[in-house]
Design a protein around this motif. Structure first.
Motif, mmCIF file in Angstrom:
data_model
loop_
_atom_site.group_PDB
_atom_site.id
_atom_site.type_symbol
_atom_site.label_atom_id
_atom_site.label_comp_id
_atom_site.label_asym_id
_atom_site.label_seq_id
_atom_site.Cartn_x
_atom_site.Cartn_y
_atom_site.Cartn_z
ATOM 1 N N ARG A 12 17.603 -4.956 18.975
ATOM 2 C CA ARG A 12 17.820 -4.768 17.607
ATOM 3 C C ARG A 12 16.483 -4.464 17.195
ATOM 4 N N PHE A 13 15.433 -5.168 17.303
ATOM 5 C CA PHE A 13 14.066 -4.862 16.672
ATOM 6 C C PHE A 13 13.224 -3.624 17.329
ATOM 7 N N SER A 14 13.592 -3.074 18.501
ATOM 8 C CA SER A 14 13.162 -1.943 18.947
ATOM 9 C C SER A 14 13.522 -0.747 18.019
ATOM 10 N N TYR A 15 14.623 -0.910 17.441
ATOM 11 C CA TYR A 15 14.815 0.196 16.344
ATOM 12 C C TYR A 15 14.167 -0.070 15.118
ATOM 13 N N GLY A 16 13.492 -0.796 14.795
ATOM 14 C CA GLY A 16 12.775 -1.079 13.585
ATOM 15 C C GLY A 16 12.138 0.310 13.059
ATOM 16 N N PRO A 17 11.247 0.757 13.935
ATOM 17 C CA PRO A 17 10.516 1.916 13.467
ATOM 18 C C PRO A 17 11.414 3.247 12.997
ATOM 19 N N ALA A 18 12.426 3.330 13.647
ATOM 20 C CA ALA A 18 13.373 4.266 13.325
ATOM 21 C C ALA A 18 14.045 4.039 11.954
ATOM 22 N N TYR A 19 14.602 2.787 11.671
ATOM 23 C CA TYR A 19 15.036 2.318 10.575
ATOM 24 C C TYR A 19 13.982 2.516 9.086
ATOM 25 N N LEU A 20 12.860 2.135 9.759
ATOM 26 C CA LEU A 20 11.949 2.520 8.634
ATOM 27 C C LEU A 20 11.634 4.010 8.216
ATOM 28 N N HIS A 21 11.901 4.878 9.132
ATOM 29 C CA HIS A 21 11.985 6.242 8.763
ATOM 30 C C HIS A 21 13.318 6.557 8.185
ATOM 31 N N ILE A 22 14.418 6.068 8.541
ATOM 32 C CA ILE A 22 15.629 6.562 8.034
ATOM 33 C C ILE A 22 15.470 6.103 6.568
ATOM 34 N N PHE A 23 15.041 4.876 6.236
ATOM 35 C CA PHE A 23 15.310 4.197 4.832
ATOM 36 C C PHE A 23 14.194 4.977 3.745
ATOM 37 N N THR A 24 12.919 5.467 4.778
ATOM 38 C CA THR A 24 12.134 5.890 3.669
ATOM 39 C C THR A 24 11.836 7.294 3.588
ATOM 40 N N GLY A 25 12.295 7.894 4.675
ATOM 41 C CA GLY A 25 12.163 9.474 4.953
ATOM 42 C C GLY A 25 10.510 9.701 5.557
ATOM 43 N N SER A 39 0.876 -1.041 0.120
ATOM 44 C CA SER A 39 0.003 0.122 0.206
ATOM 45 C C SER A 39 0.775 1.251 -0.071
ATOM 46 N N ASP A 40 2.056 1.055 0.665
ATOM 47 C CA ASP A 40 2.919 2.342 0.562
ATOM 48 C C ASP A 40 4.462 1.839 0.765
ATOM 49 N N LYS A 74 -0.412 1.433 12.189
ATOM 50 C CA LYS A 74 -0.486 0.407 11.374
ATOM 51 C C LYS A 74 0.675 -0.282 10.780
ATOM 52 N N HIS A 75 1.596 0.816 10.536
ATOM 53 C CA HIS A 75 2.933 0.160 10.046
ATOM 54 C C HIS A 75 3.837 -0.715 11.235
#
Length: 227
Positions: A185-198, A93-94, A204-205
């Motif tokens: 490691r997995f606690s950083y997942g949302p931050a990685y998503l932010h960095i990788f995608t902007g 979806s995105d 939901k994500h």
């Protein structure tokens, strides 16, 4: 006479074992040896001994050691490149959801085997023909990720740089063998998503990512431990 019959029986058993062995059996052992001991130890005689068959049975499946090496690289490409391409191409979806799909490869070692990837890269340092295959594979993987970003509206140069950042970050982490405890490691997942995608992941994500981590990382490990 009895001794001759025993030797004949042993020979027949060895031939039967060799006949039951498949090309994949030899290939699996070669890849396992590559990961554990390096390419120098991928030797026909040593593998035949481990498989308890005559050296000559190797040639029922492969013309030469070089043919085995080529098959090893083909198997590596199938195991470690095809899943990245498939997930990069999977409809989402995105862009954040698309990147989470790619994360499956970093979570599930049946989709991407990091020990095999690193073993092939070590091999590539010593063999120019292997290095060429690895370079091509890296290019194919990055290009799949680049096209994924393009589909979600990123400009050409930005799509390329984001694809490289996503891919090189993970491969670099494997190379450095730098991993925190899974919970950290997995606690950083949302931050990685932010960095990788902007873009900032929403609830939901985060839920999608949590499900992915549970299904692809934790659940299989609990299942193995329960056996």
């Amino acid at each position: 006479m009895q001794e001759s019959e025993e030797l004949a029986g042993q020979s027949a058993e060895a031939e039967d074992r060799a006949a039951r062995l498949t090309r994949q059996d030899w290939l699996d052992l070669a890849l396992k040896t590559l990961v554990e001991d390096g390419i120098d130890q991928v030797k026909i005689q040593s593998m035949a001994k481990k498989l308890n068959v005559a050296r000559s049975s190797f040639y029922w499946q492969f013309e030469s050691r070089e043919a085995l090496h080529s098959a090893m690289l083909d198997d590596w490409l199938r195991k470690n490149t095809s899943p990245i391409i498939e997930r990069a191409m999977r409809p989402a979806s995105d862009i954040i959801s698309a990147v989470i799909n790619v994360f499956e490869c970093w979570l599930d070692e049946t989709l991407f085997d990091p020990t095999l990837d690193m073993a092939v890269r070590l091999w590539a340092r010593r063999a120019a023909e292997v290095r060429a295959v690895v370079t091509e594979a890296d290019g194919i993987r990055v290009d799949a990720l680049r096209r994924m970003f393009l589909r979600y509206g990123y400009a050409a140069e930005e799509a390329l740089i984001r694809a490289r950042t996503l891919y090189y970050t993970q491969i670099g982490q494997y190379t450095l063998e730098d991993f925190e405890e899974p919970a950290v490691r997995f606690s950083y997942g949302p931050a990685y998503l932010h960095i990788f995608t902007g873009q900032q992941p929403d609830a939901k994500h985060r839920a999608h990512l949590a499900r992915c981590i549970e299904e692809k990382y934790f659940a299989p490990r609990r299942a193995r431990e329960a056996r």
